[in-house]
Design an enzyme around this catalytic site. Structure first.
Site, mmCIF file in Angstrom:
data_model
loop_
_atom_site.group_PDB
_atom_site.id
_atom_site.type_symbol
_atom_site.label_atom_id
_atom_site.label_comp_id
_atom_site.label_asym_id
_atom_site.label_seq_id
_atom_site.Cartn_x
_atom_site.Cartn_y
_atom_site.Cartn_z
ATOM 1 N N ASP A 23 0.709 -1.256 0.198
ATOM 2 C CA ASP A 23 -0.010 -0.021 -0.121
ATOM 3 C C ASP A 23 0.645 1.230 0.132
ATOM 4 O O ASP A 23 0.417 2.460 -0.636
ATOM 5 C CB ASP A 23 -0.930 0.129 1.254
ATOM 6 C CG ASP A 23 -1.899 -1.243 1.079
ATOM 7 O OD1 ASP A 23 -2.345 -1.525 0.209
ATOM 8 O OD2 ASP A 23 -1.938 -1.763 2.262
ATOM 9 N N HIS B 108 -5.558 -3.773 5.525
ATOM 10 C CA HIS B 108 -5.007 -4.206 4.110
ATOM 11 C C HIS B 108 -6.259 -4.788 3.224
ATOM 12 O O HIS B 108 -6.308 -5.880 2.828
ATOM 13 C CB HIS B 108 -3.827 -5.021 4.289
ATOM 14 C CG HIS B 108 -3.594 -5.302 2.694
ATOM 15 N ND1 HIS B 108 -2.879 -4.270 1.587
ATOM 16 C CD2 HIS B 108 -3.496 -6.510 1.907
ATOM 17 C CE1 HIS B 108 -2.409 -5.043 0.688
ATOM 18 N NE2 HIS B 108 -3.006 -6.350 0.767
HETATM 19 C C1 LMR Z 1 -2.900 -6.822 -3.237
HETATM 20 O O1 LMR Z 1 -3.056 -5.568 -2.572
HETATM 21 O O2 LMR Z 1 -2.588 -6.684 -4.492
HETATM 22 C C2 LMR Z 1 -3.085 -8.104 -2.412
HETATM 23 O O3 LMR Z 1 -3.544 -7.909 -1.341
HETATM 24 C C3 LMR Z 1 -3.757 -9.011 -3.431
HETATM 25 C C4 LMR Z 1 -5.134 -8.720 -3.607
HETATM 26 O O4 LMR Z 1 -5.977 -9.665 -3.460
HETATM 27 O O5 LMR Z 1 -5.441 -7.698 -3.884
#
Ligand code: LMR
Length: 349
Positions: free
Chosen positions: A171, A198
């Site tokens: 992120d 997340h």
């Molecule tokens: C991401 O942020 O790319 C990972 O957490 C994978 C997803 O499923 O998005």
């Protein structure tokens, strides 16, 4: 005189022993789409004496391949659930990329049924074989996986909140890249904390804290925040059924592990965002900037003064994080009672 020389050389030897600390890193899910590039990038981290690669399917070929990279340290492969404990045994850092990826239309939460047992099995193995390891999860849903692992570690009496992390570095990586491009500067010059969790709106880039200052109107702030929150989905959709972010995630994972290793090695000034047990808010697990030290988290950087937009976004995400933590804990308790018996899934494809 002879005595003096020998004393001097003994002191030198002692000093050398203190400085050159050998490190073991274990990658769980090393054969998958994230695990392979992550392991390759970790070969570039100085000071790793042993890179232990674990996967549920045969990993020996990948271990042999990586062992030819002209870097110091050995690479060893471990296959199957029965070798998980040996793989993580004595590790300084265990990084977990095992589990299933999202498909288009899925939220990260939908992966808990498939991936929750990764948290249970790895936390159990770490409790038994390397309770002092810094345990870091890439496996989704991070917002639930970390509370699940914490609960399992607690059940084994090995939970140390300083040593358990959900890796949210991607992120930050995305925020730096999108803002850097928009400001026409190198992403390396951009510093921005990303707090919360997340998944979707739990990812909260603090654009008000961006250095250099990012000047734009409220609509643009909203658009950029949304892009960062949905960047994982952007990749999932672009891959059209072939998984989620692997290469950028490996880059982010290696960046985070590199910081952990530097902190173990004694570097003082390291701050990384990660999703951890936290008392900064009323969510029991929360991502925020952390000062890293030899034992993992050395300090929690207090939350800065947020903009009104960020305050409102924080209020919206906290109930989601609390609910995610409850679900993670419930999963662990159910599993520990023996109600779920499924094996560790293979690495992310
Ligand atoms: C991401 O942020 O790319 C990972 O957490 C994978 C997803 O499923 O998005």
């Amino acid at each position: 005189m002879i005595l003096l020389t020998s004393l001097k050389s003994q002191t030198k030897l002692a000093a050398w022993r203190v400085v050159v600390r050998t490190l073991k890193v274990a990658v769980v899910g090393a054969g998958g789409g994230i695990g392979q590039p992550l392991s390759l990038l970790l070969r570039r981290c100085p000071g790793i004496d042993e890179l232990a690669l674990h996967d549920i399917t045969d990993i020996k070929g990948i271990a042999a391949d990586l062992s030819h990279v002209s870097q110091t340290g050995k690479v060893v492969g471990f296959t199957g659930e029965q070798e998980l404990e040996t793989a993580v045994s004595g590790a300084d850092v265990v990084v977990v990329a095992a589990g299933m990826p999202r498909l288009p239309g899925m939220q990260r939460d939908h992966l808990m049924a498939a991936n929750g047992n990764v948290a249970v099995k790895v936390a159990t193995a770490v409790s038994n074989a390397s309770p002092r390891a810094l345990l870091s999860f890439i496996t989704n849903p991070v917002n639930m996986i970390v509370p699940t692992a914490a609960e399992v570690l607690k059940a084994h009496g090995t939970f140390d909140p300083r040593r358990l992390f959900g890796i949210t570095t991607l992120d930050v990586v995305r925020s730096k890249k999108f803002i850097g491009d928009s400001m026409n500067i190198s992403p390396d010059e951009v510093k921005i904390p990303v707090i919360g969790g997340h998944a979707g709106i739990t990812i909260l880039p603090l654009i008000s804290q961006c250095q250099p200052r990012y000047r734009c109107d409220p609509q643009e702030i909203h658009k950029l925040t949304h892009r960062i929150q949905e960047a994982g989905t952007e990749v999932v959709n672009a891959k059209a059924g072939k998984g989620s972010a692997t290469l950028s995630m490996a880059f982010a994972g290696a960046t985070f592990v590199d910081s952990l290793l530097r902190a173990i090695g004694g570097q003082e000034d390291l701050v990384e965002c990660a999703f951890v047990a936290s008392e900064l808010t009323d969510a029991p697990f929360f991502a925020s900037p952390l000062q890293l030290g030899k034992d993992g988290i050395k300090g929690y950087v207090p939350l800065p003064q947020l903009s009104d937009y960020e305050k409102e976004a924080l209020e919206k995400l906290l109930p989601i994080l609390r609910q995610n933590a409850d679900e993670g804990v419930r999963f662990a308790r159910t599993f520990l009672k023996g109600q779920s018996e499924s094996p560790v899934p293979a690495a992310l494809p």
